[in-house]
Write a protein that holds these residues in place. Structure first.
Motif, short mmCIF file in Angstrom:
data_model
loop_
_atom_site.label_atom_id
_atom_site.label_comp_id
_atom_site.label_asym_id
_atom_site.label_seq_id
_atom_site.Cartn_x
_atom_site.Cartn_y
_atom_site.Cartn_z
N ILE A 1 6.28 9.67 -13.56
CA ILE A 1 6.95 8.68 -12.72
C ILE A 1 8.31 8.27 -13.28
O ILE A 1 9.35 8.49 -12.67
CB ILE A 1 6.07 7.41 -12.54
N PHE A 2 8.33 7.66 -14.45
CA PHE A 2 9.55 7.03 -14.95
C PHE A 2 10.58 7.99 -15.54
O PHE A 2 11.67 7.57 -15.88
CB PHE A 2 9.21 5.94 -15.97
N ASN B 1 12.74 4.73 -10.03
CA ASN B 1 11.40 5.31 -10.15
C ASN B 1 10.32 4.24 -10.13
O ASN B 1 9.24 4.44 -9.57
CB ASN B 1 11.30 6.16 -11.43
N TYR B 2 10.61 3.10 -10.72
CA TYR B 2 9.69 1.96 -10.70
C TYR B 2 9.47 1.49 -9.25
O TYR B 2 8.34 1.28 -8.82
CB TYR B 2 10.26 0.85 -11.58
N ARG C 1 11.70 10.84 -13.97
CA ARG C 1 12.37 11.62 -12.93
C ARG C 1 13.86 11.29 -12.91
O ARG C 1 14.25 10.13 -12.90
CB ARG C 1 11.72 11.28 -11.58
N ASP D 1 17.85 5.29 -12.84
CA ASP D 1 16.70 6.13 -12.48
C ASP D 1 15.38 5.44 -12.80
O ASP D 1 14.42 5.51 -12.04
CB ASP D 1 16.77 7.48 -13.19
N VAL E 1 17.44 11.25 -11.09
CA VAL E 1 17.96 11.20 -9.73
C VAL E 1 19.48 11.04 -9.74
O VAL E 1 20.20 11.81 -9.12
CB VAL E 1 17.31 10.06 -8.91
N GLN F 1 17.04 5.02 0.05
CA GLN F 1 17.26 5.26 -1.37
C GLN F 1 18.69 4.95 -1.80
O GLN F 1 18.92 4.37 -2.86
CB GLN F 1 16.88 6.69 -1.74
N ASP G 1 10.04 3.24 -6.53
CA ASP G 1 9.37 4.34 -5.83
C ASP G 1 7.87 4.33 -6.11
O ASP G 1 7.05 4.50 -5.21
CB ASP G 1 10.00 5.67 -6.25
N PHE G 2 7.50 4.11 -7.36
CA PHE G 2 6.09 4.00 -7.75
C PHE G 2 5.42 2.86 -6.99
O PHE G 2 4.31 3.01 -6.47
CB PHE G 2 6.00 3.80 -9.26
#
Length: 194
Positions: free
Chosen positions: A70-71, A86-87, A73, A82, A75, A165, A89-90
């Motif tokens: 998760i963390f 990612n947080y 990734r 990021d 981008v 996003q 997005d999770f």
């Protein structure tokens, strides 16, 4: 002749992980895990000393999932942005697990906040533009940035707001710029682990 084990430690961990991911730590009981596996509670207590032992193993598995899947990734090229992205997005993709880890009062929230700070700090000092900051400056940046990221994550996870996003990235970039440029540090204490 002794009976052969039919339920493995990994199967129990997988079932326990699923209980947390689908229902949170409030439903983390031997009975619910056994129901998930369609068996009695006996195999759980044969493999683990107690439920706290099992819970620690599940939390380790969750940390591994977060840190490896998760963390990390990439981008935007900015690892702090990021991390926030990612947080968020999770929180929107794994809503129940997010709530169980960061919002429930199950004894894990403060540990997750502390762990998140350490991940953030590591990412910051690994980037040249933040490498010379003191720990208190990094903590202050984290607090300001984390408040924005958590607000967006919580609102999106609850379905209250939706962002594309690009807008999330822009908001995180603007927040990071503001908290880095701020001359005074914020001295908010992270909640201590229980």
């Amino acid at each position: 002749m002794a009976r052969k084990k039919t339920i493995t430690r990994d199967q129990i961990l997988t079932a326990a992980y699923e209980v947390v991911a689908n229902n949170g730590f409030s439903k983390f009981t031997a009975r619910n895990i056994a129901t998930q596996m369609k068996c009695s509670t006996q195999p759980i207590y044969l493999e683990f000393a107690n439920m706290d032992d099992l819970k620690q193993e599940v939390v380790k598995a969750i940390f591994t999932h977060l840190s490896e899947d998760i963390f990390t990734r990439e981008v935007t090229g900015n690892r702090l942005i990021d991390f926030g992205l990612n947080y968020i997005d999770f929180a929107t993709k794994e809503k129940k697990l997010y709530r169980a880890l960061y919002l429930e009062d199950s004894g894990n929230g403060s540990m997750m906040q502390e762990t998140s700070f350490h991940w953030f700090k590591k990412l910051a000092i690994d980037q040249s533009e933040y490498a010379n900051l003191s720990e208190s400056e990094i903590k202050s940046i984290y607090i300001g940035f984390w408040i924005m990221a958590t607000g967006m994550a919580s609102l999106m996870s609850a379905g209250i707001l939706e962002f594309v996003q690009e807008d999330v990235i822009k908001a995180l970039q603007e927040t990071l710029t503001i908290v880095i440029d701020r001359k005074e540090t914020i001295d908010i204490k992270l909640a201590a682990s229980k």
